[in-house]
Write a protein that holds these residues in place. Structure first.
Motif, mmCIF file in Angstrom:
data_model
loop_
_atom_site.group_PDB
_atom_site.id
_atom_site.type_symbol
_atom_site.label_atom_id
_atom_site.label_comp_id
_atom_site.label_asym_id
_atom_site.label_seq_id
_atom_site.Cartn_x
_atom_site.Cartn_y
_atom_site.Cartn_z
ATOM 1 N N TRP A 118 123.401 -78.084 34.077
ATOM 2 C CA TRP A 118 123.368 -78.642 32.734
ATOM 3 C C TRP A 118 122.249 -79.674 32.592
ATOM 4 O O TRP A 118 121.596 -79.748 31.550
ATOM 5 C CB TRP A 118 124.714 -79.272 32.370
ATOM 6 N N ILE A 119 122.022 -80.472 33.619
ATOM 7 C CA ILE A 119 120.930 -81.451 33.581
ATOM 8 C C ILE A 119 119.594 -80.731 33.460
ATOM 9 O O ILE A 119 118.729 -81.100 32.657
ATOM 10 C CB ILE A 119 120.966 -82.367 34.830
ATOM 11 N N TYR A 120 119.426 -79.663 34.253
ATOM 12 C CA TYR A 120 118.191 -78.871 34.181
ATOM 13 C C TYR A 120 118.024 -78.281 32.783
ATOM 14 O O TYR A 120 116.933 -78.317 32.203
ATOM 15 C CB TYR A 120 118.201 -77.753 35.225
ATOM 16 N N ALA A 121 119.101 -77.732 32.229
ATOM 17 C CA ALA A 121 119.040 -77.128 30.899
ATOM 18 C C ALA A 121 118.660 -78.165 29.844
ATOM 19 O O ALA A 121 117.847 -77.891 28.958
ATOM 20 C CB ALA A 121 120.372 -76.475 30.552
ATOM 21 N N PHE A 122 119.231 -79.359 29.938
ATOM 22 C CA PHE A 122 118.940 -80.410 28.965
ATOM 23 C C PHE A 122 117.467 -80.814 29.023
ATOM 24 O O PHE A 122 116.786 -80.876 27.999
ATOM 25 C CB PHE A 122 119.839 -81.632 29.222
ATOM 26 N N PHE A 123 116.961 -81.078 30.238
ATOM 27 C CA PHE A 123 115.562 -81.482 30.349
ATOM 28 C C PHE A 123 114.616 -80.323 30.043
ATOM 29 O O PHE A 123 113.509 -80.528 29.550
ATOM 30 C CB PHE A 123 115.281 -82.106 31.725
ATOM 31 N N GLY A 124 115.051 -79.099 30.338
ATOM 32 C CA GLY A 124 114.261 -77.938 29.941
ATOM 33 C C GLY A 124 114.138 -77.833 28.434
ATOM 34 O O GLY A 124 113.071 -77.523 27.894
ATOM 35 N N LEU A 125 115.228 -78.127 27.729
ATOM 36 C CA LEU A 125 115.206 -78.131 26.269
ATOM 37 C C LEU A 125 114.253 -79.204 25.747
ATOM 38 O O LEU A 125 113.447 -78.947 24.841
ATOM 39 C CB LEU A 125 116.618 -78.366 25.727
ATOM 40 N N LEU A 126 114.313 -80.406 26.325
ATOM 41 C CA LEU A 126 113.394 -81.467 25.917
ATOM 42 C C LEU A 126 111.944 -81.079 26.184
ATOM 43 O O LEU A 126 111.060 -81.317 25.353
ATOM 44 C CB LEU A 126 113.715 -82.774 26.652
ATOM 45 N N LEU A 127 111.699 -80.480 27.343
ATOM 46 C CA LEU A 127 110.343 -80.062 27.693
ATOM 47 C C LEU A 127 109.833 -79.009 26.720
ATOM 48 O O LEU A 127 108.708 -79.101 26.229
ATOM 49 C CB LEU A 127 110.306 -79.522 29.125
ATOM 50 N N SER A 129 105.878 -78.651 20.377
ATOM 51 C CA SER A 129 105.309 -79.564 19.384
ATOM 52 C C SER A 129 103.847 -79.853 19.694
ATOM 53 O O SER A 129 103.004 -79.872 18.789
ATOM 54 C CB SER A 129 106.084 -80.882 19.365
ATOM 55 N N SER A 130 103.535 -80.051 20.956
ATOM 56 C CA SER A 130 102.153 -80.318 21.359
ATOM 57 C C SER A 130 101.267 -79.116 21.071
ATOM 58 O O SER A 130 100.151 -79.258 20.553
ATOM 59 C CB SER A 130 102.111 -80.661 22.853
ATOM 60 N N GLN A 131 101.755 -77.924 21.392
ATOM 61 C CA GLN A 131 100.963 -76.723 21.138
ATOM 62 C C GLN A 131 100.780 -76.502 19.642
ATOM 63 O O GLN A 131 99.701 -76.119 19.191
ATOM 64 C CB GLN A 131 101.603 -75.508 21.800
#
Length: 191
Positions: free
Chosen positions: A149-158, A164-166
């Motif tokens: 879940w931590i990986y999924a959350f930070f993956g979503l943020l990334l 947004s940057s692209q």
């Protein structure tokens, strides 16, 4: 308070920006050493597989041809960020930044290999017949669902920040051809 926060951020900007990259370089270097340079040792095999895929069209319906697999892999890693990113980094850090990009690319090959290998080892078949795999699968099985879940959350943020940057980079490129930034934003948000 605003001035204090800004001065603290400015004082620790190098650590905030450089720290994660150093961590990635160190971990990638360790994986490269432990895998005995798999990204370099496998170059001839990759070349042979690509050459074979040009000459052979025999594969089952459930099998993805090697060249298609390579093209799919490249399409998920190469984007506007890979084109604009080095230019922005060189603007901030100078031409020496390219050395960091090249080193990161060479060492990152072993990290990508390790991630793909773990994804294949820990993949599972769902009741509907589809296959589930990836980092969340092996993190969940080996370290527990909390880490998945931590990986999924930070993956979503990334993904949100990277997209947004692209989108911003694309809007800037289109603005040079007369399309207003707001129009680009609305079109990209709609798409």
């Amino acid at each position: 308070l605003k001035d204090i926060m800004f001065s603290l951020l400015a004082a620790y900007a190098d650590a905030i920006l450089v720290g994660p990259f150093l961590l990635i370089f160190i971990i990638s270097g360790i994986i490269t050493i432990l895998s005995r340079g798999v990204q370099f040792r496998s170059l001839s095999l990759v070349g042979a597989i690509i050459k074979q895929s040009f000459h052979s069209s025999t594969h089952s319906q459930e099998e993805l041809p090697p060249l298609s697999s390579l093209a799919m892999s490249l399409s998920t890693t190469i984007g506007i960020g890979n084109i604009v990113g080095p230019l922005v980094a060189m603007g901030y850090g100078g031409p020496g930044t390219l050395v960091g990009f090249m080193l990161g690319t060479l060492l990152g090959g072993a990290t990508t290999f390790a991630e793909a290998s773990l994804s294949i080892i820990y993949r599972s078949k769902r009741p509907d017949g589809s296959i589930a795999g990836g980092p969340m699968s092996y993190l969940g099985k080996e370290l527990g669902n909390t880490w998945a879940w931590i990986y999924a959350f930070f993956g979503l943020l990334l993904l949100a920040s990277w997209s947004s940057s692209q989108s911003n980079n694309l809007a800037i490129l289109l603005a040079a051809h007369g399309l207003p930034l707001a129009a680009s934003g609305v079109i990209l948000a709609g798409l």
